[in-house]
Structure formats: structure tokens, C-alpha cells
Design a protein around this motif. Structure first.
Motif, PDB file in Angstrom:
ATOM      1  N   PHE A 143       1.963 -12.857   6.014  1.00 50.90           N
ATOM      2  CA  PHE A 143       3.084 -12.553   6.889  1.00 50.90           C
ATOM      3  C   PHE A 143       3.138 -11.107   7.342  1.00 50.90           C
ATOM      4  CE2 PHE A 143       5.090 -16.561   5.651  1.00 50.90           C
ATOM      5  CZ  PHE A 143       5.489 -16.957   6.911  1.00 50.90           C
ATOM      6  N   HIS A 148      -7.978  -7.737   1.912  1.00 51.56           N
ATOM      7  CA  HIS A 148      -8.401  -7.956   3.292  1.00 51.56           C
ATOM      8  C   HIS A 148      -9.871  -7.602   3.453  1.00 51.56           C
ATOM      9  CE1 HIS A 148      -4.523  -8.888   4.822  1.00 51.56           C
ATOM     10  NE2 HIS A 148      -3.989  -7.694   4.581  1.00 51.56           N
ATOM     11  N   GLU A 149     -10.217  -6.470   2.881  1.00 48.81           N
ATOM     12  CA  GLU A 149     -11.574  -5.966   3.058  1.00 48.81           C
ATOM     13  C   GLU A 149     -12.590  -6.944   2.461  1.00 48.81           C
ATOM     14  OE1 GLU A 149     -12.043  -2.138   1.273  1.00 48.81           O
ATOM     15  OE2 GLU A 149     -14.053  -1.935   2.119  1.00 48.81           O
ATOM     16  N   TYR A 180     -12.602 -10.300   4.493  1.00 45.50           N
ATOM     17  CA  TYR A 180     -13.196 -10.030   5.804  1.00 45.50           C
ATOM     18  C   TYR A 180     -14.720  -9.914   5.684  1.00 45.50           C
ATOM     19  CZ  TYR A 180     -12.846  -8.369  10.628  1.00 45.50           C
ATOM     20  OH  TYR A 180     -12.920  -8.256  11.992  1.00 45.50           O
ATOM     21  N   ASN A 236       0.818  -1.218   0.000  1.00 48.90           N
ATOM     22  CA  ASN A 236       0.000   0.000   0.000  1.00 48.90           C
ATOM     23  C   ASN A 236       0.854   1.272   0.000  1.00 48.90           C
ATOM     24  OD1 ASN A 236       0.817   0.611   2.606  1.00 48.90           O
ATOM     25  ND2 ASN A 236      -1.040  -0.146   3.578  1.00 48.90           N
ATOM     26  N   ARG A 277       2.735  -8.058   9.165  1.00 54.56           N
ATOM     27  CA  ARG A 277       2.111  -7.769  10.462  1.00 54.56           C
ATOM     28  C   ARG A 277       1.321  -6.470  10.448  1.00 54.56           C
ATOM     29  NH1 ARG A 277       7.324  -8.857  11.445  1.00 54.56           N
ATOM     30  NH2 ARG A 277       7.714  -6.669  11.915  1.00 54.56           N
ATOM     31  N   SER A 278       1.831  -5.517   9.654  1.00 54.42           N
ATOM     32  CA  SER A 278       1.148  -4.222   9.665  1.00 54.42           C
ATOM     33  C   SER A 278       0.060  -4.157   8.604  1.00 54.42           C
ATOM     34  CB  SER A 278       2.173  -3.103   9.453  1.00 54.42           C
ATOM     35  OG  SER A 278       2.847  -3.318   8.230  1.00 54.42           O
ATOM     36  N   LYS A 279      -0.255  -5.289   7.988  1.00 54.76           N
ATOM     37  CA  LYS A 279      -1.307  -5.380   6.962  1.00 54.76           C
ATOM     38  C   LYS A 279      -1.069  -4.361   5.855  1.00 54.76           C
ATOM     39  CE  LYS A 279      -3.916  -8.133   9.661  1.00 54.76           C
ATOM     40  NZ  LYS A 279      -3.183  -9.389   9.595  1.00 54.76           N
ATOM     41  N   SER A 280       0.175  -4.307   5.403  1.00 55.68           N
ATOM     42  CA  SER A 280       0.519  -3.324   4.383  1.00 55.68           C
ATOM     43  C   SER A 280       0.464  -3.902   2.979  1.00 55.68           C
ATOM     44  CB  SER A 280       1.930  -2.781   4.639  1.00 55.68           C
ATOM     45  OG  SER A 280       2.011  -2.263   5.938  1.00 55.68           O
TER      46      SER A 280
END
Lengths: 665, 266, 193, 294
Positions: A640, A653-654, A657, A582, A642-645
Motif C-alpha cells: 500500500f 523491494h530490492e 526486484y 525507513n 505509495r512512497s515505498k517507505s
């Protein structure tokens, strides 16, 4: 506001008999954002497609969910329908009501409820879909072929004959590989070199083929259609343009006692040498490890005798670079040495040899000029024992697989031995005779019936030497495991075919997978046997597993077809399902913190480093960047981060989810 | 202690570092971090058993970076945190000086290779009370363990002190701050607490240097450090790797290897 | 004869019991014959090891019984040459140990192997009571059992003169501990199959 | 250096010359041994033939005693005992339940079971590099080093030398001036436990071994196991009646050969106890060794 169309397919009875499709369509109509919902008998049929087309136009749909079968078959169909109707194809999703629901459940209300859930999830996803566009990458229409054995030669010729450029790289001073070492070939017993050398010459003369012998791959970077390769041309210590291949240097070289690799150590060569008379190119190399000038600083006899002054002692390795669009890996295999067998004497008996050595003994160009003589004292062996499965099918020795070619070449060896030593006796200890191939079983039967080779079913326990004879201790398992002891003059072990030394390092350079035996792994054992998991890298021959000549050649032609198909296009179109890191507004620029754990996790080397610079050109941050040419969309990096970048396009993700939350609600 | 003050003073005087990050006495018997910028202040530096904070947490902070090149007072866990941060590309060689503490001695380390050597020869076992606690948890049945963590984690009120204390929690945007989608619910209800702590343990798997600073920082004394320590010990046992030992480390859980078993793929 | 009678209550084959008790899986055997080929005793065996492996693989009660009644299992010297060369890493001497225990338990010991069994029994009895092997006592015991009075009668004086025979046994300090071990081992699961 | 010592029954009885020569040589090399108190028979080779659990229990008691007496390593000169003790340690280290059961029975802890080493392993460690200089009478004979079965296999138990064609004894022989032969029966079984019940088998197996050694010109067979020795020496008659040949080749323990090279007294080394007289040809190391059968 989303306007989603839902199209529920009965798939004839496949879905319709189990799921109440009308109720699914009815229920979906009530989902917020669904503007249109219908069911139909065959959605993939022409009328079905028309139904979708019309609905998109009439209802101004912003997304489509087709609830039907697995997307494997018909996702392209329905995406095309959307595309033709002016809707971005990636705004169309399929809910799999057949494999995931009707085929695995009984007919009941609950089954229909599950079908509704499956569709509802996809509706939530499609609401969040964004239009995506296929990725286009250019193609460099040159192929790199690694390995100049029969597989590499075949692949190179086929690709070159299809009109494309080929760069052929061979590690040894000459092309030809193991096939050039063989005497005759099974099951026809035609001369190996006679059928191979014309091909070798063709390679050397082909206008589309650039040949680098005595060279190795240094590196390969990039991705399908766009690889960059560096090749190390090892110093031959010779100006190849000046050398005429007259061979004077090799006859005059005083250092004549170097075990010849081509003759598997059974013959000798000089320090400046051509590996064998039919070598291509027919130009010598200086073996610097053994050359007296390099080891002791004097001699230079070759330089003095060379009529064209071609010797270059100070020549250095050269690195050449090329851009290629595809790679064929045909680096072959090797066979185990006899010192691998403690019970057969740890390799200390000179007359216990491996199959490749026996090929050289049989070969007319070999160290004995084709006369069968044993290495220790040059006597003609009267009794020869052949042992199949020497190391193969032997988990205790770490090789559980069957080497595939030994049954056939052992039968050939025994046969050729009998043809040359008529009064001799040949024994073959075997476990099973694996002769599945055209005319193969007939061949082994011929060894037994016509050439009277004694086949004994059982493994040899031990070999030891006594009075110049090799005592072979075996058992006949077809006779109540009766002990069999044979006093042999020569023992030939059909040692296991194994991956080349350095296969692992090469695989890492090529980014291809390899198995626990260091054989390279194909993309699919049945349906993609010549491809690797790295797009644009193909496998031919025994580097993938032990293979005989016809199989290697067939596979090589297979890779050539793949390469030609790839080169038939000017641009490659790839699915836009790739990962993206991102970007956000300054001063953050991206939520990526540059830990680069995604880089080691990526199976495709698709993650690169990107420096973000400010207006003054200073680097303010280094973050990850996904190369869309290499990314296969597996999503490992996404998991992997962690910061969902990182997000996977088409599966953000959206979106995922939302699907899950819909299911939980 | 005097050796430490002396090394710190010299580092500042010789311009090897602009600021010494160390420990000093705080109020109520607690230790607090101190940022010493002048040689005269070096006497405030101290070192004792109560120094449990992991000072490596400060080196990535922009306000600390503004002070110039730091020298870090580093007992073993701090040093391991430095190496782990380096392996994750958060510190570059030469950006940092380390005053490593062990057995009352101070060793000045500037190269990563020196730090690796130092760590390699220092034993890395857990404190006995943590070791015992982990063994106690291992002996429980899954149900008992569930009960235990249920009762512990329900108390959490999400102050995120554990996150603040952890040198490995350096993301510029934490997952809990991600609201598109909202991965972790903001309120401190039991489910959200579970999600937060499980996620924290997973994010630290293979990265935790087992310093225990998170547990020490918890105002409710929830032993959350046991979660990450246990995962770390398991990884050490299964894969042989340990976080914070090498700069070029193979991150056990995030390294793709072709030899990895893929038997879950048909 | 039903398998239920031959084997333990669960209808297990001998190979199953072997796997359970010793962890050795003879199903791995693919009949290469390397064990028999290197066995110093194969020539004297009615069924060399690879053959009894195959017999056990069938799971047929008649063949299992034939194995337990065979002389072969008693002729195994436990020299381990088969095991070190077995490509499938099957612990064949361990299998032989198991089969002997089973053969003895079921009273199927081959008549020509009885002396071997008598020797082993005499040997163990000797240490059961004294803790250490009392060679002379053991040999006398064996002679009583085997009725081979004359064998070795000529070597004994030579051994005695060379100081190689002890006339009295050496006893361990805690013979009770020895008996406890014997008693516990007698309850060995393998001995019950 | 003080090492635990498990002599085994044979050394205390029919093979006492092995023990005598071993102690004499190790004394000369300044190696101190301490016998494990109250050790018992390892059960070889009867126990594992009849009862697997007993075959673990018997060695386990001696190992437990050795552990209690503070030994971390045990010298076990008999190859059969060595194999049993090593196998038992391996089995019990892998089976906690069984180890605890046996520990309860013998009322000893059994936590750090001592490691057994054979004589060759010990010699490998203690023979000095410059041994040749210290030799009083180099043992310059052609010797066939006979390892037998259990000294080198199975590798996972003994963890020593090569399973096929082992070399350590040959190296030791070279150190004392001997010429070890390359021969074929280094590890072929001599019949071990069948000495009494099947002497005929032992005769056949030993004849093969002696035949090969003699035909290659060996002047002595060197062994490191009392079972091997008694079969090749004591059962000479059986071998001869099997092959119909006469064999005069003497069988020496590795320690006896070393002892002779170091100049130790033949009697001290127990040479007079052999059935086959030890006559080694004269003129080489200027020593004539002869012992009349008593």
C-alpha cells in the motif's frame, strides 16, 4: 563481493529423475558472484549437510542457496547448518525445485532451464540478503479467560492447575453459562447442574483464579505475551465483602414481576436478585433498569433489611486493568427466539417455545419445578411437537449451517417428556438425524424404540392456534409427502444456535476474525482449530460455532494446553520477517509522509504512530512505525505504501526486484 | 466575485487567515494562482469557469506554509481535496480556512464537519464532457481501448505536470524518484510511460477527487484524468465510498476487513 | 426411450432445461417437504411438489414423463405459499408453470386436468380477440370445450339479475396489438421444450 | 392527487360492486383516479399457466400504456392483477432484452414502468388519522380480514406488509371501528382460478376459511380481491355442500365496509349485488343492513 554457494539436491529420484541436476549446478557456477556450486543426491542427509558446512568454511561463502524441496520442511534444517558454520541463518535461501519444477513438469531440457532460472533468482536475492536476528519478546504469565460458561470454566481451571494466574471475566452476575440452565445432558441423561456446580465452586476457590462476574471486557491492546486489558466491573450496587449471601434482600424486594433471564422469561425474579440458587458468587445484584429506587426514587427495602448493611445504591462501574500474556475467548452462543418464525406465528403463541425454554420447564430448579406444564395455562401437555431445524439449514432465513446440537437435545427433550408424562405423545419433525458421536445414535434410537417418540421426516409449514390447541401442519416425506396435521398442546422449536449479541463488537475489540454469522474464526479449520489469526488469542466453545458440552470442554482444554505451552517460556522468539518503516537523514527523517493508509490496511493492528522530535524536543513529523511484536510479515502495508517507505525484512523491494529482473533478463 | 473579495478581505482583516490562496487573471486568458497577503490585494481575486487548477495542491508546500494560516478559495473539487487530505492526516483541524464557492455564493468554513456537510449536499457528478469520454471508452473493446491508450500515452514526455497539479501527489519522495530499485525508468519511452501512468492511476485509486486538474495541466492534452476518474467511479459503484467526502473515511482499497473475501487463500 | 428423444437435442434433463429457461435450480431442493406440508392442494395431488422435485432431480426420463403426465402440476393454484416458505428459496410455482407448458407441448396432459386446460385456453382465447375478459363468452366457450353444459346454469340468472354479467364483450381499441403479443409469446422458448 | 387506475376485467364484470364501492369511497376521501385508457386483461391466472412469455406480455402492454399516459403509480384493486402487474414490472426491470422486445411489439417506449400498488397500500396512505371522528356509523363488527394469497406474497414482488399474518387490513378495520379477529386463514388460498373448472376444490378450500372465521365469532369476512370475493360469496353453495354446514356470514369488500362507516348509501356500494345477503346484526351501530336478493 558476494561469494554464494549453490547446493543442488536430487531429492533421490524426486528431482533427479526430471531435472538434470548436474547441469543446474554447472550453469550456476557461471553466475557472477557464485563461488561454489555442486549437486548431491540427498542434501538434507548428514553427508549433504556436511557438504554445505565444509563449503562455507573452505570458500568463505557469504550466502547459500539450497536448490531442493519446499522450504516448509527443510528451511530450518539448512538455516541451522549455516548458523552452525558461522553464517547468519537468514543468508540462506531455498529454491524449490521439487514442487515448483520437477513434480509439475515432464523431464526435458526446458525443465532443467526452468530449474536454473529458479536458482538464479534466489542467487540474486541472496546477494542482497542482510543478516537478521530473531525478535525476542517477554511473556506475562497470566491468562485472560472471557466467558464463564463450561468452556471458560474448563479453560480457567486447566490453566490455573498448570500453575498460572487466570483472570476470568463473566458478563452475567454468575458463572455457569447455558450449561447451568440445562436439565439433563445427552447421551447419559446425567444432571447438568450436578456435574457443573462443583466446577463452579472450584473456580471461585482456586488461588490462581481471579473472578470478575457482572463484568465485561472494555479493551484489549498489545500483542502475544504482552496484552493490556481493561475490564469494566459493572456496579452490583452492593459491597461484596460485606454481603454474606443470606438472600433476605431478594425475598423482601417488592418488585417481583421481572421476567427471569435464567428461566428464559418463563419465571419471574426480583429487582435485586441472584440468578439461580447455585450461583457463583452467591451475591445478588440490583437490576437498575427495573429497581423501583432507580426508576422512581423510592423503596430502599433491601437496604433496610440487609443485616450487614451491604447495599450501595451509589456504587459506580469500576474499570480494572491487567497485563496478560494470552487470551481465551469462551463467550458462547445463544439460540434464536421463536419470534424469528413468521410461519410459526411470529412468537405470538405462548405455547410455541424454544429448546432452551423447554430445558427450564424440564429442570427441577425451573419455573415449574420440573413438572412439564405449558406456559399459557399451566396444563400438562398431552401432545408435544418438537421441530428440528427451526431456522438452521435455512438459507431463506439467512442461516444455512447446521446447528449441530439440536438433533441430540431434541431426542433428549422428547425422551425426558415421555419419562415425565407417560401417557403423552411426542412427535419430532426432522430432516435428518445427525447423531454422530459416541453413543449418540444409540441415544436417538432409544427415543424411538424405547420411548416411542414418533419421528416424522418433514418440515412443518405452519402452526396456528385453534381452541387452545396448536395446529401443526406438516408432511411425511417418507410417505409421498402425505399431509400430517397434529393438534398439539405444546410446540418446541429447536431454534438455530447463533452468535451472541455483541459478538461482532467483541471480535473487533479482540482483533479476531469472525464469519458472516458473527462466529469467531479459527486460524485453520483443521490444523489450528483453537487458535485465531491474532497470536496469543485462543477460542474455546460455542463462540466459534455451535458445539455440545464434550466438544466445548475438549476445545477448552486444548486452549489451556496452548496457553500453558506459551507460558512455559520466559521469552518468545519470533521470526524477524517483519515490516520496517525507513529512516533517512534530516530534514526528511523518513520518506514516510504519515498518510497512515497502511494503518487501516494492516490486519494485525501492528502499525503505530511515531513522533519524530528535533533536538529541542519539538515534534517535526509523525510517521508510521511497525510494532514487531504484532507484525506477522504479511506485506500488505508494503504494497500500500505509495512512497515505498516500508520494507519487509528478508523480502525487501530490492531483493524481490532483483529476483524478478533476473527472471526477465 | 465581489462576495469572494469581500470575504477574503474580512478574513485577512480579522486575522482569521494570513494568506488567501485564490485565482487571478494570468496572461493569455489563463488563470493563475495568487497568494493574497494584504486586504488591499483582495480585489485581484477572481472566479470563473476557467479556474480549473486545484488550489489544494499548495497547502502542503513548505514555502506556502511559511506564510501562515491559509484561507483557500475552494470550488467543490478543491474542498473535496481538502477533506481527502485531512483523511490522510495531511491537514489538521483548524490549520485552514476554506472559502467555499457554489452558485455564486461564498461560504466560510473552518471546521471539517462543516466542510463535510457542505460537500454532502453538493452534487458531485463529473463534467459532461468527461462523463461522455468515459462512456466512450467503456464502449470500446479491450483491444480498441489498448490501442487508444497506447497512442495517447506514447506521446507523454514525462514532464510530471500531472503530478505537480495533483493535490493528492504530496509524497516527499515520489516512487519515480526511487532508484533502489528503479521502479519507473526515467526516459520517456512507451513502456516507461505506461508504467508511470498505470502507477499514478493505482496510487490515486480510491483517493482521486475527480477534479481533472492533471488532465488540464498536461501540455500535450493527454486525457489522463479519465484514468483516475474511471477508477474512482468504479470504486464508488463497487464499494459505495467516494474520496473527499469525509475525514473519518473508510478508505475503500486500503482498509482491512475481516469480512473481505479470502477465497483466494486455500 | 433415450433421453435424446425425450429432451431437446442436447441430451438435457428436464431439470437442465428448467434451469436454462427459468433460472430456477431444483437441485437445491433437499426434500424437507415444507412445500407439500403447506400446499392447500397436496391432499389431492398424485405427487405433491416435494415429490416431483425429487423425481426431476433423478433426471430419469420415465420419472420426468410421469411428472408431466401427473395431475399435480395442473392442480397448483399458484398461491405462492410454498415459495414464501421454501428454505431454499425455490420458485416452485414457476416450476409448475414450466411443467404445464412442457406437458401441454408434449401432449401429456392428465385426462382429469383437461378441463383445467380447457378453461385456461377459453380464457386466453377470450382475451386474444377482445383484449379483455368477456366472462360470458369465455364460460360459453369453456362449456363447448368441456361439454359441462349444466354446471353453473343455476347461478347465471342470479348473476345477471345482480348486474354481474355483461352480455356483450368490451374490445380494446387495437386488437391487432393483442394478436401481435400472442403471436410473439407463442414462440416462447419454454413452450418448445 | 390523481392516480392511475387499472380496474381489471372482474371489476368491469362480475365484481362490479368492488369498483362501485371503491370509486364511492375514494371520492369521499377526495382521491381522484384516472383509468388507464385502453387497458387489457392481465392474463391471470390462465396465461402463466400455459405460456410464461404471454404472462409478461399481457400486463406489459397495459403498463406501457400507463407509462405513455404519464402515470408513475397505478392502483390495481384486484389482487391477481396486482400480482401480475407487479411481477411483470420486476421481471422486465431485470431483463433489458425482454423489455425492449415487448416495447417494440407494443410500439411504446417502456422506460419508466409505473409501480403498481394495491388497494390496501393506497388506503394506508389516504385514510386520515382522525378518520374515527368522521365516521357516521362506525362499523363495529367482529370481522375476519381475509387477504388471500397474492396480496402479500411473495414479498419480493409485492413489497408490502408481512407474508404471514399480515396486518394492514386489520389496521384499516380498526380505524373504522371494527374489531378484527386473530384467525388462522388470513392468507390461505381460496382456490382462485379454479372457480369454474374445479368448483369442488373451491368449495373445500372456502369451507375451511369460512369455518374458521365463523367459529371464532366473525360477523363478516372482509376481502380486497374480486377472486376471493366471488369464491367466498358466489360459490357459497359449493362450500356448504362440501362441509354440510350452512354459512350466512357475508363477504364484504374492504371498501364496502369503509363506505358503510362513512355513511354512504348501501346501494351505491353495490351491496345488493351480493349472492349471500348482507345482513348485519342490529343494535350496534344502529344500522340494519339488509338487501333482498333481486
Amino acid at each position: 563481493m558476494a561469494r554464494i554457494g549453490v547446493f543442488v539436491c536430487h531429492c533421490g529420484e524426486n528431482i533427479g529423475a526430471t531435472v538434470d541436476c548436474a547441469r543446474v549446478a554447472e550453469a550456476c557456477r557461471k553466475i557472477p558472484g557464485v563461488a561454489h556450486s555442486v549437486d548431491y543426491k540427498y542434501m538434507c542427509s548428514d553427508p549433504g549437510q556436511t557438504l554445505i558446512r565444509e563449503a562455507i568454511a573452505q570458500n568463505k561463502l557469504t550466502g547459500v542457496v539450497v536448490a531442493a524441496c519446499s522450504p516448509r520442511m527443510h528451511e530450518p534444517t539448512f538455516r541451522r547448518v549455516c548458523s552452525e558454520s558461522g553464517l547468519n541463518p537468514y543468508l540462506c535461501e531455498m529454491a524449490n525445485l521439487r514442487e515448483h519444477c520437477s513434480w509439475v513438469h515432464e523431464k526435458s531440457d526446458v525443465t532443467t532451464d526452468k530449474a536454473i532460472d529458479l536458482v538464479a533468482m534466489l542467487v540474486e536475492k541472496v546477494k542482497r540478503n542482510k543478516p537478521l536476528h530473531p525478535i525476542k519478546v517477554p511473556v506475562t504469565k497470566t491468562a485472560l479467560v472471557l466467558g464463564g460458561g463450561i468452556s471458560g470454566i474448563q479453560a480457567a481451571l486447566d490453566i490455573a492447575n498448570a500453575g498460572h494466574k487466570v483472570i476470568l471475566v463473566e458478563r452475567d452476575p454468575s458463572i455457569g453459562g447455558h450449561m447451568s440452565q440445562l436439565s439433563e445432558t445427552f447421551p447419559t441423561l446425567d444432571c447438568s447442574q450436578c456435574i457443573l456446580t462443583p466446577r463452579m465452586v472450584e473456580v471461585a476457590q482456586h488461588p490462581n483464579i481471579t473472578l470478575y462476574t457482572y463484568s465485561e471486557l472494555e479493551s484489549l491492546d498489545g500483542f502475544i505475551g504482552n496484552f493490556k486489558t481493561r475490564i469494566r466491573k459493572k456496579a452490583r450496587s452492593l459491597d461484596e465483602k460485606l454481603c454474606t449471601g443470606c438472600g433476605l434482600c431478594t425475598t423482601k424486594c417488592p418488585n417481583k414481576k421481572i421476567p427471569s433471564e435464567f428461566n428464559t422469561g418463563l419465571g419471574m425474579r426480583t429487582a435485586i436478585y441472584v440468578p439461580f440458587p447455585q450461583a457463583v458468587p452467591n451475591k445478588p445484584v440490583i437490576d437498575r433498569e427495573h429497581c423501583t429506587y432507580y426508576t422512581k426514587g423510592r423503596c430502599r427495602v433491601c437496604e433496610k433489611v440487609c443485616p450487614t448493611q451491604a447495599i450501595r445504591f451509589d456504587q459506580e462501574d469500576q474499570i480494572v486493568e491487567h497485563e496478560v500474556g494470552a487470551v481465551v475467548v469462551a463467550t458462547g452462543f445463544t439460540v434464536k427466539e421463536t419470534d424469528f418464525f413468521p410461519e410459526y406465528g411470529y412468537g405470538k403463541y405462548k405455547d410455541v417455545i424454544n429448546g432452551l425454554q423447554f430445558e427450564r420447564i424440564l429442570s427441577a430448579s425451573g419455573p415449574t419445578l420440573g413438572e412439564v406444564k405449558r406456559p399459557s395455562d399451566g396444563r400438562v401437555p398431552e401432545t408435544v411437537v418438537f421441530i428440528a431445524c427451526a431456522g438452521s439449514r435455512d438459507p431463506a432465513k439467512g442461516i444455512e449451517y447446521c446447528s449441530k446440537i439440536c438433533c441430540m437435545y431434541t431426542a433428549k427433550h422428547a425422551m425426558l417428556y415421555k419419562h415425565k408424562v407417560h401417557h403423552g405423545q411426542a412427535y419430532v419433525f426432522y430432516m435428518d438425524i445427525r447423531a454422530a458421536g459416541k453413543m449418540y445414535d444409540e441415544f436417538t434410537r432409544r427415543a424411538i424404540e424405547e420411548d416411542h417418540v414418533q419421528y416424522i421426516r418433514g418440515r412443518v409449514s405452519r402452526i396456528y392456534e385453534r381452541n387452545g390447541k396448536l395446529i401443526v401442519q406438516g408432511a411425511d416425506t417418507l410417505l409421498n409427502a402425505m399431509p400430517v396435521e397434529i393438534e398439539a398442546d405444546l410446540v418446541v422449536l429447536a431454534t438455530a444456535g447463533v452468535a451472541n449479541e455483541g459478538a461482532e463488537a467483541l471480535a473487533q475489540k479482540l482483533h479476531v476474525s469472525y464469519d458472516s454469522h458473527k462466529f469467531f474464526v479459527e486460524a485453520h479449520p483443521k490444523l489450528r482449530p483453537v487458535e485465531t489469526n491474532t497470536a496469543g488469542v485462543f477460542l474455546a466453545g460455542a463462540c466459534q460455532s455451535p458445539k455440545d458440552i464434550p466438544e466445548s470442554v475438549g476445545q477448552a482444554s486444548g486452549t489451556a494446553a496452548k496457553v500453558a505451552a506459551l507460558f512455559s517460556m520466559d521469552e518468545l522468539t519470533r521470526e524477524p520477517v517483519v515490516a520496517v518503516v525507513n529512516r533517512t537523514a534530516p530534514p526528511l527523517y523518513s520518506t514516510c509522509v504519515g498518510c497512515f493508509l497502511c494503518q487501516s490496511a494492516c490486519p494485525y493492528q501492528a502499525i503505530e504512530r511515531e513522533e519524530i522530535k528535533n533536538r529541542n524536543g519539538q515534534v517535526v513529523k509523525t510517521i508510521a512505525k511497525v510494532n514487531p511484536g504484532l507484525c506477522q510479515g504479511c506485506g500488505t502495508c508494503v504494497a500500500f505504501c505509495r512512497s515505498k517507505s516500508i520494507d519487509l525484512q528478508g523480502y525487501t523491494h530490492e531483493q524481490v526486484y532483483a529476483e524478478v529482473m533476473e527472471l526477465l533478463s | 466575485m465581489e462576495a469572494l473579495q469581500k470575504s477574503a478581505r474580512e478574513a485577512l482583516e480579522n486575522h482569521k487567515a494570513k494568506v488567501i490562496i485564490g485565482y487571478s487573471e494570468g496572461s493569455g486568458g489563463r488563470m493563475r494562482p495568487i497568494f493574497v497577503q494584504s486586504p488591499a490585494e483582495a480585489e485581484k481575486l477572481t472566479w470563473n469557469d476557467r479556474c480549473t487548477q486545484n488550489l489544494a495542491v499548495y497547502i502542503a508546500k513548505p514555502e506556502v506554509q511559511k506564510l501562515g494560516k491559509p484561507a483557500l478559495v475552494a470550488p467543490l473539487p478543491v474542498l473535496r481535496a481538502v477533506l481527502q487530505l485531512a483523511s490522510e492526516n495531511q491537514i489538521k483541524e483548524g490549520d485552514l480556512l476554506v472559502l467555499a464557492l457554489s452558485d455564486g455564493r461564498v461560504t466560510e468554513l473552518s471546521q471539517f464537519s462543516e466542510m463535510e456537510e457542505f460537500v454532502a449536499k453538493t452534487p458531485t457528478h463529473l463534467a459532461s464532457k468527461d462523463q461522455e469520454a468515459i462512456e466512450r471508452l467503456e464502449k470500446m473493446t479491450p483491444q480498441e481501448r489498448w490501442q487508444y491508450w497506447q497512442s495517447e500515452l506514447t506521446r507523454c514526455f514525462k514532464c510530471y505536470a500531472c503530478r505537480a497539479a495533483c493535490p493528492m501527489c504530496y509524497c516527499s519522495r515520489c516512487t519515480v524518484e526511487c532508484n533502489q530499485p528503479q521502479w519507473i525508468p526515467v526516459p520517456a519511452h512507451p513502456l516507461g510511460n505506461w508504467e508511470w501512468h498505470l502507477m499514478r492511476a493505482m496510487h490515486l485509486a480510491g483517493r482521486c477527487v475527480s477534479c481533472g486538474a492533471c488532465g488540464d495541466a498536461c501540455p500535450l492534452d493527454i486525457p489522463i484524468h479519465l484514468l483516475t476518474m474511471k477508477v474512482e467511479a468504479d470504486i464508488h459503484r463497487e464499494f459505495g465510498s467516494q474520496a473527499g467526502m469525509k475525514v473519518q473515511s473508510e478508505h475503500a482499497l486500503s482498509s482491512f476487513k475481516v469480512q473481505d473475501k479470502e477465497n483466494f487463500i486455500i | 426411450m433415450s433421453t435424446a428423444q425425450t429432451h431437446s437435442a442436447q441430451n438435457l434433463t428436464l431439470a437442465d432445461c428448467l434451469l436454462q429457461e427459468t433460472g430456477v435450480d431444483i437441485r437445491r431442493c433437499y426434500q424437507c417437504g415444507k412445500c407439500s406440508a403447506g400446499c392447500p392442494m397436496a391432499a389431492e395431488m398424485d405427487y405433491p411438489s416435494s415429490v416431483w422435485m425429487r423425481m426431476l432431480q433423478t433426471g430419469r426420463p420415465d420419472l420426468e414423463k410421469a411428472v408431466l403426465k401427473s395431475q399435480s402440476i395442473w392442480l397448483c393454484l399458484s398461491c405462492e405459499s410454498c415459495y414464501v416458505r421454501c428454505p431454499m428459496e425455490i420458485d416452485i410455482p414457476r416450476v409448475a408453470d414450466f411443467l404445464r407448458a412442457a406437458s401441454k407441448r408434449r401432449g401429456l396432459v392428465h385426462p382429469r386436468a383437461r378441463n383445467i386446460l380447457r378453461f385456461h385456453t377459453a380464457f386466453l382465447d377470450s382475451i386474444r380477440y377482445t383484449g379483455r375478459l368477456y366472462e360470458m363468452g369465455m364460460v360459453v366457450d369453456y362449456k363447448v370445450r368441456s361439454r359441462k353444459w349444466w354446471q353453473d346454469l343455476l347461478t347465471a340468472p342470479g348473476l345477471f339479475l345482480r348486474g354481474k354479467l355483461n352480455l356483450l364483450p368490451h374490445r380494446v381499441k387495437h386488437p391487432k396489438a393483442m394478436r401481435k403479443l400472442f403471436k410473439w409469446a407463442a414462440e416462447d422458448k419454454e413452450a418448445r421444450i | 392527487m390523481k392516480m392511475g387506475y387499472y380496474p381489471g376485467c372482474s371489476i368491469s364484470g362480475s365484481s362490479r360492486e368492488y369498483g362501485e364501492s371503491l370509486l364511492a369511497v375514494l371520492r369521499a376521501l377526495d382521491v381522484e383516479l384516472a383509468e388507464v385508457e385502453d387497458w387489457n386483461c392481465c392474463g391471470a391466472s390462465a396465461a402463466h399457466n400455459l405460456n410464461h412469455t404471454l404472462s409478461l406480455a399481457l400486463p406489459a402492454r397495459s403498463l406501457a400504456l400507463a407509462e405513455q399516459q404519464g402515470f408513475q403509480e397505478l392502483l390495481v384493486p384486484c389482487a391477481a392483477c396486482f400480482s401480475r402487474l407487479a411481477a411483470t414490472r420486476k421481471a422486465l426491470m431485470a431483463d433489458d432484452a425482454k423489455r425492449r422486445q415487448i416495447a417494440d411489439l407494443v410500439e411504446l417506449p417502456m422506460k419508466n414502468i409505473p409501480v403498481s400498488i394495491n388497494l390496501l397500500q393506497l388506503l394506508q396512505r389516504v385514510l386520515p388519522e382522525n378518520l374515527k371522528e368522521k365516521l357516521r356509523a362506525p362499523f363495529d363488527y367482529k370481522v375476519a380480514c381475509y387477504y388471500g394469497c397474492l396480496l402479500v406474497r411473495p414479498a419480493e414482488v409485492v413489497e408490502f406488509d408481512r407474508e404471514e399474518d399480515p396486518e394492514e387490513m386489520d389496521r384499516i378495520m380498526e380505524k373504522i371501528g371494527a374489531a378484527p379477529l386473530d384467525w388462522a386463514f388470513k392468507t390461505e388460498c381460496c382456490g382462485a382460478g379454479f372457480s369454474v373448472p374445479r368448483t369442488d376444490v373451491v368449495g373445500r378450500l372456502c369451507a375451511r376459511i369460512l369455518d374458521d372465521a365463523v367459529s371464532r365469532g366473525a360477523e363478516a369476512v372482509i376481502v380486497a380481491c374480486p377472486m376471493c370475493h366471488s369464491n367466498l360469496d358466489m360459490r357459497r353453495q359449493a362450500s356448504e355442500s362440501h362441509s354440510g354446514k350452512k354459512y350466512t356470514i357475508p363477504i364484504l369488500y374492504v371498501t364496502q365496509a369503509i363506505g358503510l362507516a362513512l355513511g354512504l348509501d348501501a346501494k351505491q356500494l353495490g351491496l345488493q349485488r351480493h349472492i349471500v345477503p348482507v345482513r348485519l346484526s342490529a343494535g350496534k351501530s344502529s344500522q340494519i343492513l339488509e338487501n333482498a336478493p333481486a
